[in-house]
Design an enzyme around this catalytic site. Structure first.
Site, PDB file in Angstrom:
ATOM      1  N   GLY A   1       3.461 -10.207  -1.487  1.00 29.02           N
ATOM      2  CA  GLY A   1       4.792 -10.782  -1.585  1.00 29.02           C
ATOM      3  C   GLY A   1       5.829  -9.693  -1.745  1.00 29.02           C
ATOM      4  O   GLY A   1       6.890  -9.723  -1.131  1.00 29.02           O
ATOM      5  N   ALA A   2       5.505  -8.714  -2.588  1.00 27.04           N
ATOM      6  CA  ALA A   2       6.418  -7.601  -2.840  1.00 27.04           C
ATOM      7  C   ALA A   2       5.651  -6.523  -3.590  1.00 27.04           C
ATOM      8  O   ALA A   2       4.558  -6.745  -4.086  1.00 27.04           O
ATOM      9  CB  ALA A   2       7.634  -8.061  -3.644  1.00 27.04           C
ATOM     10  N   MET A   3       6.275  -5.340  -3.685  1.00 23.38           N
ATOM     11  CA  MET A   3       5.635  -4.206  -4.350  1.00 23.38           C
ATOM     12  C   MET A   3       6.649  -3.468  -5.192  1.00 23.38           C
ATOM     13  O   MET A   3       7.755  -3.161  -4.741  1.00 23.38           O
ATOM     14  CB  MET A   3       5.014  -3.273  -3.302  1.00 23.38           C
ATOM     15  CG  MET A   3       4.353  -2.043  -3.889  1.00 23.38           C
ATOM     16  SD  MET A   3       3.004  -2.479  -5.015  1.00 23.38           S
ATOM     17  CE  MET A   3       3.012  -1.056  -6.096  1.00 23.38           C
ATOM     18  N   GLU A   4       6.252  -3.131  -6.426  1.00 23.81           N
ATOM     19  CA  GLU A   4       7.165  -2.630  -7.439  1.00 23.81           C
ATOM     20  C   GLU A   4       7.325  -1.123  -7.438  1.00 23.81           C
ATOM     21  O   GLU A   4       7.677  -0.535  -8.471  1.00 23.81           O
ATOM     22  CB  GLU A   4       6.677  -3.057  -8.832  1.00 23.81           C
ATOM     23  CG  GLU A   4       5.425  -2.344  -9.341  1.00 23.81           C
ATOM     24  CD  GLU A   4       4.119  -3.033  -9.008  1.00 23.81           C
ATOM     25  OE1 GLU A   4       3.099  -2.720  -9.632  1.00 23.81           O
ATOM     26  OE2 GLU A   4       4.126  -3.894  -8.110  1.00 23.81           O
ATOM     27  N   ASN A   5       7.106  -0.431  -6.317  1.00 23.06           N
ATOM     28  CA  ASN A   5       7.240   1.023  -6.291  1.00 23.06           C
ATOM     29  C   ASN A   5       8.460   1.465  -7.100  1.00 23.06           C
ATOM     30  O   ASN A   5       9.530   0.873  -6.997  1.00 23.06           O
ATOM     31  CB  ASN A   5       7.426   1.508  -4.852  1.00 23.06           C
ATOM     32  CG  ASN A   5       6.488   0.829  -3.890  1.00 23.06           C
ATOM     33  OD1 ASN A   5       5.294   0.990  -3.969  1.00 23.06           O
ATOM     34  ND2 ASN A   5       7.049   0.037  -2.977  1.00 23.06           N
TER      35      ASN A   5
ATOM     36  N   GLU B   1       9.167  -7.966  -9.799  1.00 21.59           N
ATOM     37  CA  GLU B   1       9.073  -6.568  -9.360  1.00 21.59           C
ATOM     38  C   GLU B   1       9.991  -5.675 -10.183  1.00 21.59           C
ATOM     39  O   GLU B   1       9.637  -4.530 -10.490  1.00 21.59           O
ATOM     40  CB  GLU B   1       9.390  -6.459  -7.872  1.00 21.59           C
ATOM     41  CG  GLU B   1       8.541  -7.343  -6.970  1.00 21.59           C
ATOM     42  CD  GLU B   1       7.044  -7.217  -7.219  1.00 21.59           C
ATOM     43  OE1 GLU B   1       6.583  -6.124  -7.611  1.00 21.59           O
ATOM     44  OE2 GLU B   1       6.330  -8.209  -7.022  1.00 21.59           O
TER      45      GLU B   1
ATOM     46  N   GLU C   1      -0.426   0.523  -3.172  1.00 27.29           N
ATOM     47  CA  GLU C   1      -1.307  -0.169  -4.109  1.00 27.29           C
ATOM     48  C   GLU C   1      -2.303  -1.007  -3.319  1.00 27.29           C
ATOM     49  O   GLU C   1      -1.898  -1.766  -2.439  1.00 27.29           O
ATOM     50  CB  GLU C   1      -0.511  -1.066  -5.054  1.00 27.29           C
ATOM     51  CG  GLU C   1      -1.387  -1.662  -6.140  1.00 27.29           C
ATOM     52  CD  GLU C   1      -0.600  -2.507  -7.151  1.00 27.29           C
ATOM     53  OE1 GLU C   1      -1.250  -3.098  -8.031  1.00 27.29           O
ATOM     54  OE2 GLU C   1       0.622  -2.589  -7.051  1.00 27.29           O
TER      55      GLU C   1
END
Length: 875
Positions: free
Chosen positions: A269-273, A306, A127
């Site tokens: 911070g983080a990624m919701e894959n 996430e 993303e």
């Protein structure tokens, strides 16, 4: 070889067209070699309505090895490869398969987009437009596909191979016994930005969650060796999130396993894959010794955020990047509600309001202001902002306020049912919410099209409230006016729908019935009859629970604010009254004005709060006594003077610490017993202790300074950091010792040691700029890790007397550092460049200094990301 594209023209919402092909299935074969990665992609395409358009695929930094359609290699004149695009000129009119084989070098990818090396592992960040760095693809969010991914690698070097979905096959590679492969299949269609892959030597922490329907889901958290003891909090946070989403929204997790990976080199911070969340290590690895109370709550919130994306972002994604807030604003709203339900809703609302005022309002007032739904961009990465996220969440909260909880939740259920498996728009979301809310035949109390202006107009609306009091009649007339200042590209603003929750304090100082005013005109009046016939007008409690993301002014004198500060039953309104009083005191000190009488009244009010009969909740007390952020204060000055505001804050802490020393020490003593309680217990006492330390240390209390120094070696990171913050503004022996103790204790833990970098860079000292230069050469500083870069350079920005030095040295230093960072990580650099966005509010000397720094940036060879930001700021 396809290389990084040259600066591009703006992408515009009005130019959106659906992609002329569907891709119901994508198959990837990823072969990880010693010095490169080979990616074979089979894209199974279907023309939309017998489209005769050429097929255009995106690719960056890819070496195209081969290209075929339905297994037949394409002739050189059947396709073109230029810039960032691969175009196949003619395609079959029936379903067909495009096969590409690409070679890429993750070790050379410093952008932290696509597939890149992080330490000893390979990981992805797709993303917004990173998938095009892995293989040729449309790489747009409205193209949904079911993915089947085979990953092959050396078994010893990469024992863990992860992708989206469920693992359906695993084993050795027959022709190469030292290698192994894992096949992952995701049955849910998703856009390419949700693709993820991780390969490395990672340690696994395993747990499980049983869904409401009885399915057992395997939960796996993957970290580097040695980090296993710091994962329990994140795992428990995940399970709480899954349970909450079932209880509140009725949404279950939909696969057999859920994987999380911690990575140090990560822009976000983080990624919701889908089913494979990738986190910045800072937001996973934590316990009470290594993270503060605030960080533990933040980790819980981000883990929840996430996970919640599984439905609000993954199962329903956004049609195009202009709809980014569709998933991010909604999911921020959901994670805020989650935290409020698990902890203290009132304090969470205050925290969110303070954050918005100090970041998003500042963004709205600067040259990079943009709507929640922008209409154009050059680099989409520049729009991952507090406007998209936090202001977007406030729009949803206003819908909840306007509709009421029950009707709002009916609308949410309809949204998830109607658009599951789709790429939707903000219009789809609002339509579903309103249709669900009115399915019982009830009517709306606002005009939907007017509400939607919030999505398209930038800027923070301002509401002024005038009182007209008729004491002999007991009649109060309130006149509300709304306006929004011009923003870049939007000089004229129309009225929006503003929900105003308000009340009137009665003669005993208690709030009466709460009322909702739907302010949708430029000017509206409200008349209240039958009030007590007192000489003075009644006190107004406005925008209770922060009912709209606006600023406001009302003819409230000090007496009104002190009454609200002491008695208001709405936690936000009470806190806000105190904030207004603190602002008046700090602004007066910063300008050299005499505010001694107001200071005496505030000392008396704080003394009452500290007394045994005063505020009993330590967290509430600490929140009421906390000063406003410098960003809020700067916005209230005719000419922003950050160093003067910083000095005023230090002086006010010293005054209150010295004048209220006995009461403060008594509160310290009463909090001591709970300081070591396990989070979330004891956090209020720790929060109050931190504030009292900062006041008493500023007032010269050597006993407190020594206690703070001792806390840096203690078992609580919350108290250790509180001690460092209390000592930081003071040139004393304990400050030097505390920083050294923290350095020596945590230098082998990069996630924690970044805190030391930030503290050192933000500590006010005469040689602070030279000190920052030394930090950038520190053997523990990792220039490739965004956390380290943000710690040092963000610390410098948080050092007002140095960054805002009148000679411009801080601005020029920052400009040169941004140029250096831009060469390796444009996303981090473009976000850092926004530190100059408030230059037009400074005095002439600082304005000229910032303009000089911006000129240095403008003359550099910048990425599209950073060039867009700099251009906006120079406009």
């Amino acid at each position: 070889m396809v290389t990084s594209p040259s600066p591009q023209q703006s992408v515009r919402l009005e130019d959106y067209r659906p992609f002329p092909f569907r891709i119901p299935k994508t198959e990837l074969d990823v072969v990880i070699q010693d010095d490169a990665v080979l990616v074979t992609a089979d894209l199974h395409l279907e023309p939309v309505q017998d489209s005769s358009e050429p097929l255009r695929l995106q690719g960056v930094d890819l070496a195209l090895i081969s290209l075929a359609v339905d297994g037949q290699p394409l002739a050189a004149d059947a396709y073109s490869l230029s810039g960032d695009a691969l175009q196949i000129h003619a395609t079959p009119h029936q379903p067909f398969t495009v096969t590409t084989v690409c070679k890429l070098d993750p070790a050379a990818n410093g952008s932290l987009e696509g597939l890149y090396a992080s330490g000893g592992m390979l990981t992805t960040q797709c993303e917004a437009e990173g998938f095009r760095r892995i293989t040729f693809h449309p790489d747009r969010p409205d193209v949904l596909s079911c993915f089947r991914v085979r990953i092959e690698a050396d078994r010893e070097r990469y024992p863990v191979l992860l992708s989206n979905g469920n693992a359906v096959a695993a084993g050795p590679v027959p022709e190469s016994p030292t290698r192994h492969a894992v096949v992952w299949e995701d049955p849910f269609p998703k856009p390419s930005y949700l693709f993820a892959l991780v390969a490395g030597d990672l340690k696994e922490i395993r747990d499980h969650f049983t869904t409401a329907s009885g399915r057992r889901v395997t939960l796996r958290l993957h970290v580097e060796a040695g980090d296993e003891p710091y994962t329990a909090h994140a795992m428990e946070s995940l399970k709480r999130s899954m349970a909450w989403d079932e209880q509140i929204y009725g949404l279950e997790y939909d696969l057999d396993e859920f994987n999380t990976v911690a990575v140090r080199h990560f822009n976000m911070g983080a990624m919701e894959n889908k089913s494979l969340n990738i986190f910045n290590s800072k937001l996973v690895l934590a316990d009470a010794e290594t993270a503060t109370d605030g960080e533990l709550e933040r980790i819980e919130s981000v883990v929840a955020h996430e996970y919640f994306h599984n439905w609000s972002g993954n199962r329903i994604t956004c049609r195009d990047w202009f709809q980014l807030s569709l998933k991010e604003g909604l999911t921020v709203f959901r994670d805020q509600c989650f935290t409020a339900d698990l902890h203290c809703a009132a304090l969470k609302r205050i925290e969110d309001a303070a954050m918005l005022r100090n970041t998003q309002f500042r963004e709205d007032a600067g040259p990079t202001a943009h709507p929640v739904k922008p209409d154009a961009y050059q680099a989409i990465d520049n729009f991952y902002t507090t406007t998209i996220y936090e202001k977007g969440a406030e729009l949803i909260r206003m819908l909840q306020t306007l509709l009421g909880d029950a009707r709002f939740m009916r609308g949410m259920r309809l949204y998830f049912q109607r658009h599951d498996g789709e790429a939707a728009t903000t219009e789809d979301f609002v339509a579903a919410i309103l249709e669900g809310a009115t399915e019982d035949g009830s009517s709306l109390n606002f005009e939907p099209e007017q509400f939607k202006r919030w999505y398209h107009q930038a800027g923070t609306p301002h509401v002024s409230v005038d009182r007209q009091w008729e004491p002999t009649e007991g009649r109060l007339t309130l006149t509300f006016r709304q306006s929004t200042a011009p923003t870049p590209g939007q000089p004229d603003k129309l009225p929006v729908v503003i929900p105003v929750l308000w009340s009137v304090l009665n003669a005993e100082g208690r709030a009466g019935d709460e009322r909702l005013l739907v302010l949708d005109q430029a000017q509206q009046s409200v008349v209240l009859e039958g009030l007590a016939k007192t000489p003075q007008p009644p006190v107004l409690s406005l925008f209770r629970n922060f009912s709209a993301p606006v600023t406001w002014t009302a003819d409230q004198g000090d007496d009104d604010l002190f009454a609200l500060f002491a008695e208001d039953t709405d936690a936000f309104a009470r806190w806000d009254a105190g904030q207004q009083l603190w602002k008046r005191l700090l602004l007066a000190r910063a300008s050299g004005a005499d505010a001694s009488s107001l200071e005496m009244r505030m000392l008396d009010a704080v003394s009452q709060l500290l007394s045994p009969a005063g505020e009993q909740d330590p967290a509430v007390l600490a929140t009421l006594l906390a000063f406003p952020g410098l960003a809020e204060l700067e916005a209230l000055q005719d000419e922003a003077d950050p160093p003067a505001l910083f000095e005023a804050s230090c002086a006010l802490r010293e005054l209150f610490g010295s004048q209220l020393a006995d009461a403060l020490r008594q509160r310290l003593a009463s909090s001591a017993e709970s300081l070591q309680a396990h989070w979330p217990a004891g956090q209020g006492e720790r929060q109050l202790t931190a504030l009292i330390w900062s006041w008493l240390a500023a007032a010269g209390d050597e006993e407190v300074r020594d206690a703070a120094l001792a806390a840096v070696s203690g078992p609580s990171m919350t108290l250790a950091r509180a001690a460092l913050r209390a000592l930081q503004p003071i040139d004393c022996a304990q400050r030097l010792q505390a920083l050294q103790v923290f350095h020596d204790r945590w230098q082998d833990r990069p996630v924690i040691f970044d805190t030391w970098f930030a503290l050192e860079a933000s500590t006010p000292r005469p040689d602070a700029l030279a000190r920052v230069e030394v930090l950038l050469q520190h053997p523990r500083f990792d220039p490739m890790a965004p956390n380290s870069v943000r710690a040092v350079l963000g610390g410098l920005v948080g050092n007002p007397s140095v960054f805002h030095a009148l000679d411009g040295s801080g601005y020029l230093f920052m400009a040169r550092q941004i140029i250096a960072v831009d060469g390796r990580n444009p996303i981090t650099a473009s976000r850092m460049a926004k530190v100059f966005s408030r230059w037009h509010t400074y005095g002439p000397q600082r304005k000229a200094a910032v303009q000089q720094a911006l000129a240095v940036l403008a003359e550099a060879d910048l990425s599209t990301n950073t060039r867009e930001v700099v251009t906006l700021m120079q406009a």
